[in-house]
Design a protein around this motif. Structure first.
Motif, PDB file in Angstrom:
ATOM      1  N   TYR A 236       0.848  -1.186   0.000  1.00 35.09           N
ATOM      2  CA  TYR A 236       0.000   0.000   0.000  1.00 35.09           C
ATOM      3  C   TYR A 236       0.891   1.247   0.000  1.00 35.09           C
ATOM      4  O   TYR A 236       1.845   1.328   0.773  1.00 35.09           O
ATOM      5  CB  TYR A 236      -0.930   0.051   1.207  1.00 35.09           C
ATOM      6  CG  TYR A 236      -1.817   1.287   1.167  1.00 35.09           C
ATOM      7  CD1 TYR A 236      -2.876   1.358   0.274  1.00 35.09           C
ATOM      8  CD2 TYR A 236      -1.537   2.389   1.972  1.00 35.09           C
ATOM      9  CE1 TYR A 236      -3.659   2.488   0.197  1.00 35.09           C
ATOM     10  CE2 TYR A 236      -2.318   3.527   1.905  1.00 35.09           C
ATOM     11  CZ  TYR A 236      -3.387   3.577   1.011  1.00 35.09           C
ATOM     12  OH  TYR A 236      -4.148   4.705   0.927  1.00 35.09           O
ATOM     13  N   GLU A 238       0.962   5.690  -0.223  1.00 35.60           N
ATOM     14  CA  GLU A 238       0.337   7.018  -0.217  1.00 35.60           C
ATOM     15  C   GLU A 238       1.251   7.949  -0.990  1.00 35.60           C
ATOM     16  O   GLU A 238       2.457   8.028  -0.706  1.00 35.60           O
ATOM     17  CB  GLU A 238       0.150   7.528   1.210  1.00 35.60           C
ATOM     18  CG  GLU A 238      -1.042   6.936   1.946  1.00 35.60           C
ATOM     19  CD  GLU A 238      -2.375   7.488   1.449  1.00 35.60           C
ATOM     20  OE1 GLU A 238      -2.363   8.546   0.773  1.00 35.60           O
ATOM     21  OE2 GLU A 238      -3.407   6.869   1.719  1.00 35.60           O
ATOM     22  N   GLY A 253      -3.867   6.999  -3.220  1.00 33.16           N
ATOM     23  CA  GLY A 253      -3.338   5.781  -2.625  1.00 33.16           C
ATOM     24  C   GLY A 253      -3.370   4.654  -3.634  1.00 33.16           C
ATOM     25  O   GLY A 253      -4.245   4.601  -4.499  1.00 33.16           O
TER      26      GLY A 253
END
Length: 263
Positions: A236, A238, A253
């Motif tokens: 993940y 950002e 994201g």
């Protein structure tokens, strides 16, 4: 504005051992992305590259050559031929690396003629470990795009020309990895980059004669070893973008999940 896109990547790589502790590695890469827009848009890349890894003194020299062909939607086609090398040598309890890459972009259709030119990247890196269960990697990179001179463009293509003008980019990246258990690993990547666009690529659309961009990202990934040659990974990220042109200020994201299998 793109609400969603779907991406599929397939990589096939193999390595052949050569005499004198040398190896030849070959990789075939296919990538496809589809955007959810009012009209469907595809982005497709095929890439083939190969190279060698050789012991040189106390260090390791790696070099690669390759060719990539891309379909960029509508009638846009682009080809890139590239060459790169990287040399890692022992230093201060870790490894110091120097890298160089040169890419030659060739537009195969008039629509993307503005991206013809070269891209050159220099890298300095250092990697080491604090304990036997962790490792960290630091990298500084500088790249420069030189685009072919363009004649008068119509207003519909002006944004593309401005976005892909000649530019210089500086970036700092830090990667820290920790092996929690024998089968579970965690990695954190942080990067910040600044890009300055060169020349007089003024855009009448945004009444802006100069463009400077920056991008910061944090990525967390976890890897689970399902079996000896098979890994499950989850990532993940950002990402924050900032620009002197307000329309390019946006955050987003990215989530990824995949399986890596070697044989």
């Amino acid at each position: 504005t793109v609400d969603n896109f779907h991406e599929l990547t397939v990589i096939l790589s193999w390595e052949t051992k050569l005499p004198n502790e040398r190896a030849w590695a070959t990789e075939v890469f296919a990538f496809q992305r589809k955007y959810d827009l009012e009209y469907e848009q595809d982005f497709l890349v095929y890439m083939f590259r190969g190279g060698s890894e050789d012991a040189l003194g106390d260090g390791i020299l790696q070099w690669r050559i390759g060719r990539e062909e891309s379909y960029l939607g509508k009638d846009g086609y682009l080809a890139t031929t590239s060459f790169s090398f990287n040399y890692d040598m022992p230093a201060i309890g870790g490894y110091f690396g120097v890298g160089f890459e040169r890419g030659y972009n060739e537009a195969l259709s008039d629509q993307y003629s503005h991206v013809s030119g070269t891209e050159t990247t220099w890298e300095l890196s250092y990697s080491a470990s604090i304990t036997e269960n962790d490792s960290y990697f630091f990298k500084y990179s500088f790249d420069k795009r030189k685009r072919a001179h363009q004649g008068v463009q119509d207003i519909g293509a002006e944004l593309d020309v401005f976005s892909d003008a000649s530019s210089e980019r500086h970036a700092l990246a830090l990667d820290f990895s920790y092996q929690i258990t024998r089968k579970v690993g965690l990695s954190i990547d942080v990067e910040h980059a600044e890009r300055e666009y060169l020349g007089k690529g003024a855009s009448a659309i945004y009444d802006q004669a100069r463009r400077e961009d920056s991008q910061s990202s944090v990525s967390i990934s976890a890897v689970l070893q399902l079996r000896e040659n098979c890994d499950l990974f989850i990532i993940y990220s950002e990402i924050k973008n900032s620009s002197s042109i307000a329309v390019f200020d946006y955050d987003y994201g990215v989530s990824k999940i995949g399986v890596g299998w070697s044989f």
